[in-house]
Design an enzyme around this catalytic site. Structure first.
Site, PDB file in Angstrom:
ATOM      1  N   PHE A 105       0.820  -1.225   0.000  1.00 39.86           N
ATOM      2  CA  PHE A 105       0.000   0.000   0.000  1.00 39.86           C
ATOM      3  C   PHE A 105       0.847   1.266   0.000  1.00 39.86           C
ATOM      4  CE2 PHE A 105      -3.231  -2.712   2.567  1.00 39.86           C
ATOM      5  CZ  PHE A 105      -3.678  -3.313   1.399  1.00 39.86           C
ATOM      6  N   LYS A 172     -15.360  -0.438   7.889  1.00 33.82           N
ATOM      7  CA  LYS A 172     -15.375   0.053   9.260  1.00 33.82           C
ATOM      8  C   LYS A 172     -14.226  -0.579  10.042  1.00 33.82           C
ATOM      9  CE  LYS A 172     -17.427  -2.162  12.505  1.00 33.82           C
ATOM     10  NZ  LYS A 172     -17.020  -3.496  12.944  1.00 33.82           N
ATOM     11  N   HIS A 202     -22.091  -3.030   7.278  1.00 31.87           N
ATOM     12  CA  HIS A 202     -22.761  -4.177   6.663  1.00 31.87           C
ATOM     13  C   HIS A 202     -24.111  -4.493   7.319  1.00 31.87           C
ATOM     14  CE1 HIS A 202     -20.952  -6.657   9.908  1.00 31.87           C
ATOM     15  NE2 HIS A 202     -21.965  -7.471   9.682  1.00 31.87           N
ATOM     16  N   LYS A 206     -28.419  -5.947   5.655  1.00 31.03           N
ATOM     17  CA  LYS A 206     -29.327  -7.016   6.094  1.00 31.03           C
ATOM     18  C   LYS A 206     -30.756  -6.643   5.704  1.00 31.03           C
ATOM     19  CE  LYS A 206     -26.385  -8.028  10.106  1.00 31.03           C
ATOM     20  NZ  LYS A 206     -25.737  -9.296   9.805  1.00 31.03           N
ATOM     21  N   GLU A 240     -23.968 -11.896  20.622  1.00 26.01           N
ATOM     22  CA  GLU A 240     -23.270 -12.878  19.787  1.00 26.01           C
ATOM     23  C   GLU A 240     -22.818 -14.043  20.652  1.00 26.01           C
ATOM     24  OE1 GLU A 240     -20.831 -11.123  16.421  1.00 26.01           O
ATOM     25  OE2 GLU A 240     -20.360  -9.783  18.063  1.00 26.01           O
ATOM     26  N   ASP A 259     -16.194  -1.372  18.211  1.00 26.99           N
ATOM     27  CA  ASP A 259     -16.462  -2.361  17.160  1.00 26.99           C
ATOM     28  C   ASP A 259     -17.930  -2.349  16.732  1.00 26.99           C
ATOM     29  OD1 ASP A 259     -15.756  -4.509  15.465  1.00 26.99           O
ATOM     30  OD2 ASP A 259     -16.420  -5.992  16.935  1.00 26.99           O
ATOM     31  N   HIS A 264     -22.857  -0.259  13.960  1.00 27.40           N
ATOM     32  CA  HIS A 264     -24.014  -1.144  13.765  1.00 27.40           C
ATOM     33  C   HIS A 264     -25.210  -0.780  14.657  1.00 27.40           C
ATOM     34  CE1 HIS A 264     -21.184  -3.255  11.452  1.00 27.40           C
ATOM     35  NE2 HIS A 264     -20.695  -4.056  12.370  1.00 27.40           N
ATOM     36  N   LYS A 360     -19.991 -10.430  23.230  1.00 30.83           N
ATOM     37  CA  LYS A 360     -19.565 -11.708  22.646  1.00 30.83           C
ATOM     38  C   LYS A 360     -19.657 -12.797  23.710  1.00 30.83           C
ATOM     39  CE  LYS A 360     -16.710  -9.840  18.994  1.00 30.83           C
ATOM     40  NZ  LYS A 360     -17.567 -10.179  17.846  1.00 30.83           N
TER      41      LYS A 360
HETATM   42  N1  LIG Z   1     -13.107  -9.739   8.945  1.00 31.72           N
HETATM   43  C1  LIG Z   1     -14.342  -9.363   9.228  1.00 31.72           C
HETATM   44  O1  LIG Z   1     -15.220 -10.154   9.557  1.00 31.72           O
HETATM   45  C2  LIG Z   1     -14.697  -7.929   9.147  1.00 31.72           C
HETATM   46  C3  LIG Z   1     -13.756  -6.977   8.804  1.00 31.72           C
HETATM   47  N2  LIG Z   1     -14.126  -5.669   8.707  1.00 31.72           N
HETATM   48  C4  LIG Z   1     -13.124  -4.659   8.338  1.00 31.72           C
HETATM   49  O2  LIG Z   1     -12.550  -5.011   7.077  1.00 31.72           O
HETATM   50  C5  LIG Z   1     -11.209  -4.604   7.032  1.00 31.72           C
HETATM   51  C6  LIG Z   1     -10.345  -5.800   6.697  1.00 31.72           C
HETATM   52  O3  LIG Z   1     -10.466  -6.750   7.738  1.00 31.72           O
HETATM   53  P1  LIG Z   1      -9.836  -8.203   7.636  1.00 31.72           P
HETATM   54  O4  LIG Z   1     -10.046  -8.776   6.289  1.00 31.72           O
HETATM   55  O5  LIG Z   1     -10.343  -8.932   8.807  1.00 31.72           O
HETATM   56  O6  LIG Z   1      -8.294  -7.885   7.833  1.00 31.72           O
HETATM   57  P2  LIG Z   1      -7.066  -8.819   7.454  1.00 31.72           P
HETATM   58  O7  LIG Z   1      -5.943  -8.389   8.305  1.00 31.72           O
HETATM   59  O8  LIG Z   1      -7.481 -10.244   7.453  1.00 31.72           O
HETATM   60  O9  LIG Z   1      -6.759  -8.429   5.940  1.00 31.72           O
HETATM   61  C7  LIG Z   1      -5.958  -7.339   5.565  1.00 31.72           C
HETATM   62  C8  LIG Z   1      -5.164  -7.748   4.340  1.00 31.72           C
HETATM   63  O10 LIG Z   1      -4.344  -6.632   3.970  1.00 31.72           O
HETATM   64  C9  LIG Z   1      -3.023  -7.113   3.707  1.00 31.72           C
HETATM   65  N3  LIG Z   1      -2.061  -6.061   4.004  1.00 31.72           N
HETATM   66  C10 LIG Z   1      -1.706  -5.602   5.225  1.00 31.72           C
HETATM   67  N4  LIG Z   1      -0.794  -4.630   5.107  1.00 31.72           N
HETATM   68  C11 LIG Z   1      -0.572  -4.463   3.784  1.00 31.72           C
HETATM   69  C12 LIG Z   1       0.250  -3.594   3.044  1.00 31.72           C
HETATM   70  N5  LIG Z   1       1.035  -2.679   3.621  1.00 31.72           N
HETATM   71  N6  LIG Z   1       0.238  -3.680   1.704  1.00 31.72           N
HETATM   72  C13 LIG Z   1      -0.532  -4.604   1.086  1.00 31.72           C
HETATM   73  N7  LIG Z   1      -1.339  -5.458   1.747  1.00 31.72           N
HETATM   74  C14 LIG Z   1      -1.371  -5.390   3.087  1.00 31.72           C
HETATM   75  C15 LIG Z   1      -2.865  -8.265   4.657  1.00 31.72           C
HETATM   76  O11 LIG Z   1      -1.866  -9.137   4.205  1.00 31.72           O
HETATM   77  P3  LIG Z   1      -0.995  -9.953   5.293  1.00 31.72           P
HETATM   78  O12 LIG Z   1      -1.960 -10.676   6.149  1.00 31.72           O
HETATM   79  O13 LIG Z   1      -0.152 -10.801   4.461  1.00 31.72           O
HETATM   80  O14 LIG Z   1      -0.247  -8.892   6.067  1.00 31.72           O
HETATM   81  C16 LIG Z   1      -4.238  -8.919   4.597  1.00 31.72           C
HETATM   82  O15 LIG Z   1      -4.322  -9.823   3.538  1.00 31.72           O
HETATM   83  C17 LIG Z   1     -10.898  -3.991   8.391  1.00 31.72           C
HETATM   84  O16 LIG Z   1     -11.064  -2.594   8.299  1.00 31.72           O
HETATM   85  C18 LIG Z   1     -11.950  -4.584   9.286  1.00 31.72           C
HETATM   86  O17 LIG Z   1     -12.235  -3.763  10.384  1.00 31.72           O
HETATM   87  C19 LIG Z   1     -15.417  -5.267   8.886  1.00 31.72           C
HETATM   88  C20 LIG Z   1     -16.394  -6.164   9.218  1.00 31.72           C
HETATM   89  C21 LIG Z   1     -16.121  -7.565   9.419  1.00 31.72           C
HETATM   90  O1  LIG Z   2     -18.481  -5.694  12.193  1.00 36.46           O
HETATM   91  C1  LIG Z   2     -18.592  -6.624  12.956  1.00 36.46           C
HETATM   92  O2  LIG Z   2     -19.738  -7.344  12.949  1.00 36.46           O
HETATM   93  C2  LIG Z   2     -19.763  -8.674  13.443  1.00 36.46           C
HETATM   94  C3  LIG Z   2     -21.232  -9.022  13.633  1.00 36.46           C
HETATM   95  O3  LIG Z   2     -21.856  -9.004  12.390  1.00 36.46           O
HETATM   96  P1  LIG Z   2     -22.925 -10.120  11.997  1.00 36.46           P
HETATM   97  O4  LIG Z   2     -23.372  -9.737  10.641  1.00 36.46           O
HETATM   98  O5  LIG Z   2     -22.213 -11.438  12.052  1.00 36.46           O
HETATM   99  O6  LIG Z   2     -24.001 -10.033  13.015  1.00 36.46           O
HETATM  100  C4  LIG Z   2     -18.995  -8.795  14.726  1.00 36.46           C
HETATM  101  O7  LIG Z   2     -18.901 -10.161  15.086  1.00 36.46           O
HETATM  102  C5  LIG Z   2     -17.604  -8.253  14.537  1.00 36.46           C
HETATM  103  O8  LIG Z   2     -16.903  -8.280  15.776  1.00 36.46           O
HETATM  104  C6  LIG Z   2     -17.649  -6.825  14.050  1.00 36.46           C
HETATM  105  O9  LIG Z   2     -16.340  -6.386  13.697  1.00 36.46           O
END
Ligand SMILES: NC(=O)C1=CN([C@@H]2O[C@H](COP(=O)(O)OP(=O)(O)OC[C@H]3O[C@@H](n4cnc5c(N)ncnc54)[C@H](OP(=O)(O)O)[C@@H]3O)[C@@H](O)[C@H]2O)C=CC1
Ligand SMILES: O=C1O[C@H](COP(=O)(O)O)[C@@H](O)[C@H](O)[C@H]1O
EC number: 1.1.1.49
Length: 627
Positions: A105, A172, A202, A206, A240, A259, A264, A360
């Site tokens: 990035f 978020k 998200h 729903k 949850e 969170d 939400h 949770k």
């Molecule tokens: N996961 C969920 O259920 C939810 C997530 N979110 C939001 O979505 C967003 C993403 O979450 P999530 O997918 O869990 O996060 P992750 O950490 O799983 O994913 C982030 C990705 O970005 C990559 N990355 C990190 N740093 C760099 C960089 N400098 N350059 C290029 N790539 C990079 C990481 O690679 P690597 O791991 O190899 O470092 C990883 O694949 C967050 O803002 C989170 O709050 C919102 C709702 C639900």
């Molecule tokens: O954004 C988030 O939402 C989930 C809950 O979402 P749901 O659609 O599964 O009800 C929550 O578990 C998580 O901690 C939070 O980052």
């Protein structure tokens, strides 16, 4: 009618605009669990244009096929969890439109080479220059990635009326407090126009959340009583059963308040509390919601409580304490539960408390908005034994078992005068066939068609943070001494009960349906008048708090008591099962739920059902004719 509005009110069946979706964070959890499954579902339901491509951007070299294989594995898991079989045609098509782009990035050259790939996609796939940039990255990268896009010349689209569009979905949390959210808004608004920014929440994807507006504003029935005159208070619960799972390091920095609440839970609140918009135009709706959030009086620390889960049992399985989760400090003071009371300073809501809670590892998964109506002003049944009324509740059940129910009292059949609580239920599953959905489909589709109704505006996110800022400030100063203070599998800490008890109220039980059935089918005492029954129920409720407290405290402290906890839950379940089996016939009489999955059945629906939900019947029939 604006372009966005006309899209929202007409059929959803037409495909979205041709475009490329660039996913930043393409190897992350969100991408594999939600974004790509949503695109797959959209392909299946005809919502994607045939002129479409996806580019995944992430650091680390990876062959296209390796990336697709990992997504395929995650998708198969999702599909089989839903009890279905992977649609090979849909996945085959989608994966053939996908490619991986390695880059960091903070590396401008990676964005410049992305520009070349985008041109290529436009030429080969006919995406017409439209690009949706999806920031599925940790929050700290939002500003950087957007600036890199600008530096690489990727966000210019010739203005709102340009020949093609460039839009950015931002995940978020948007900031971690008021100051950071404000700074992020300022930073990205130097690069993008507000109409290019789609701040996602998200929960708004729903169906049941979107239905709140339809329920309130398409029916004349409830709106006249939707105010301080008839409503006693509102409870919003997002409970949850999951813990923090693999997200310990993220959660340690975030906690339950950041969170879930200013995003939400406040979105649910805004849907319930907003004034009617003058149209379903994105700006009209968002302005009404923004006004509501701005009217939330900043929440004072004494109106908020926090909790952290200890060991216990969830869904009959041993559950670990938060401090034992991976990537969590053994002495962590991060909250996994929050409950608060807030006021909305408007004419409609003056004096009506809103109670919010989320946590949770709780006893049952449920997301609901429960509206408690005031008691009748006068009881004409005085002296008949029917002078004590139970509460009337309207419950919008967001998940699971999506639906709406109305709870009120009726006279129990029989020669004696006795009241019994019953529920009139509308369940989505009885009336509509559910499309496969992870909650992101509508939001992606809306972004691809330029409809921002379900996304947050800059002023809305800042107003949300402003409301919770006093709590954030206070909690940063004071270390909680009693963590962990609730057992996994319980309903949260005892302090959450006290918060409501102070106003003479109590939380709805997490399993309110079971409690209602138990009350209704409870054997009436030979001599008891309804009022005696009510009094007994009331004293039971008030007495229960200390009992619960001691159960929680014991479960929280006693690590060796885990096994006992599991046994206890198993025993409770067995008793509940037995009781439920006994109660089955009574339930049928009261609820009269004719399962009407097919239209033919709907036409013949039992008269009681007809009386209870006629409004929707026409909709079902119309829909069926279309199919
Ligand atoms: N996961 C969920 O259920 C939810 C997530 N979110 C939001 O979505 C967003 C993403 O979450 P999530 O997918 O869990 O996060 P992750 O950490 O799983 O994913 C982030 C990705 O970005 C990559 N990355 C990190 N740093 C760099 C960089 N400098 N350059 C290029 N790539 C990079 C990481 O690679 P690597 O791991 O190899 O470092 C990883 O694949 C967050 O803002 C989170 O709050 C919102 C709702 C639900
Ligand atoms: O954004 C988030 O939402 C989930 C809950 O979402 P749901 O659609 O599964 O009800 C929550 O578990 C998580 O901690 C939070 O980052």
């Amino acid at each position: 009618m604006s372009q966005a509005q006309s899209k929202r009110v007409t059929s959803r069946a037409h495909p979205a605009d041709p475009c490329t979706v660039v996913i930043f964070g393409a190897a992350g959890d969100l991408t594999s669990r939600l974004v790509v499954p949503a695109l797959y579902n959209m392909r299946r339901t005809g919502l994607l244009s045939d002129n479409f491509s996806v580019i995944g951007f992430n650091h680390g070299k990876m062959a296209d096929n390796a990336w697709k294989k990992s997504l395929h594995t995650a998708l198969e898991r999702y599909v089989s969890n839903a009890g279905a079989k992977l649609d090979d045609d849909a996945w085959g098509w989608l994966s053939s439109q996908m490619s991986y782009h390695a880059g960091d990035f903070d590396d401008l050259s990676a964005f410049q080479s992305l520009a070349t790939k985008l041109k290529d996609a436009e030429r080969r796939r006919g995406t017409q220059g439209n690009v949706l940039f999806y920031l599925a990255t940790p929050e700290r990268f939002f500003g950087d990635v957007i600036e890199q896009l600008k530096n690489a010349g990727l966000v210019d689209d010739g203005g709102a009326e340009g020949r093609f569009w460039r839009r950015v979905i931002i995940e978020k949390p948007f900031g971690h407090d008021l100051a950071s959210a404000h700074a992020l808004n300022e930073r990205i608004l130097k690069v993008l126009r507000e109409d290019q920014i789609y701040r996602i929440d998200h929960f708004l994807g729903k169906e049941t959340v979107q239905n709140i507006m339809a329920f309130r504003f398409a029916n004349g029935l409830f709106e006249p009583i939707w105010n301080r005159d008839r409503i006693d208070h509102v409870q919003i619960t997002v409970a949850e059963t999951v813990g923090v799972e693999r997200r310990g390091s993220f959660y340690e920095q975030t906690g339950a308040l950041r969170d879930m609440v200013p995003n939400h839970l406040f979105q649910l609140l805004a849907m319930v509390a907003m004034e009617p918009p003058t149209s379903f135009d994105a700006e009209a709706v968002r302005t009404r919601k923004a006004e509501t959030i701005e009217a939330i009086r900043p929440i004072q620390p004494e109106d908020a409580v926090r909790g952290q889960y200890g060991p216990g049992a969830v869904n009959n399985e041993l559950a670990t304490s938060y401090r034992d989760e991976p990537n969590v400090a053994p002495d962590s003071v991060t909250e996994t539960f929050v409950a608060l009371k807030l006021s909305i300073d408007t004419w409609r809501w003056s004096g009506v408390p809103f109670y919010l809670r989320t946590g949770k590892h709780m006893g049952r998964r449920t997301t609901e908005i429960a509206i408690r109506f005031k008691s009748a002003p006068f009881a004409p049944f005085r002296g008949t034994g029917m002078d004590a009324f139970g509460p009337d509740w309207l419950v919008l059940q967001i998940q699971p078992d999506e639906g709406i129910s109305l709870q009120f009292d009726v006279k129990r059949p029989g020669p004696r005068v006795e009241l019994a609580p019953v529920r009139m239920d509308f369940k989505y599953a009885d009336w509509f066939r559910a499309e496969p959905n992870v909650g992101y489909e509508t939001l992606l589709y809306d972004c691809m068609t330029g409809d921002a109704t379900l996304f947050q505006r800059a002023d809305m996110v800042e107003a949300c943070w402003r409301a919770v800022q006093p709590i954030l400030d206070d909690w940063a100063q004071r270390t909680p001494a009693d963590f962990p203070n609730y057992a996994s599998g319980s309903a949260g800490p005892a302090s959450a009960d006290t918060l409501l008890a102070l106003g003479g109220r109590s939380w709805r039980p997490l399993n309110s349906a079971a409690e209602l059935n138990a009350r209704r089918t409870a054997k009436p005492k030979v001599d008891a008048s309804a009022s005696a029954e009510k009094k007994a129920a009331a004293s039971k409720t008030t007495k229960r708090a200390p009992a619960r407290k001691s159960t929680r405290a014991a479960a929280t402290k006693a690590a060796p008591a885990r096994k006992a906890a599991v046994k206890k839950v198993a025993a409770k379940k067995a008793v509940a099962k037995k009781a439920a089996a006994k109660k089955a016939p009574a339930r049928k009489v009261a609820v009269t739920k004719a399962p009407v999955k097919k239209v033919a059945a709907a036409r013949k629906a039992a008269p009681v059902k007809k009386a209870s939900v006629t409004v929707k019947k026409t909709t079902v029939a119309k829909r069926a004719r279309k199919k």
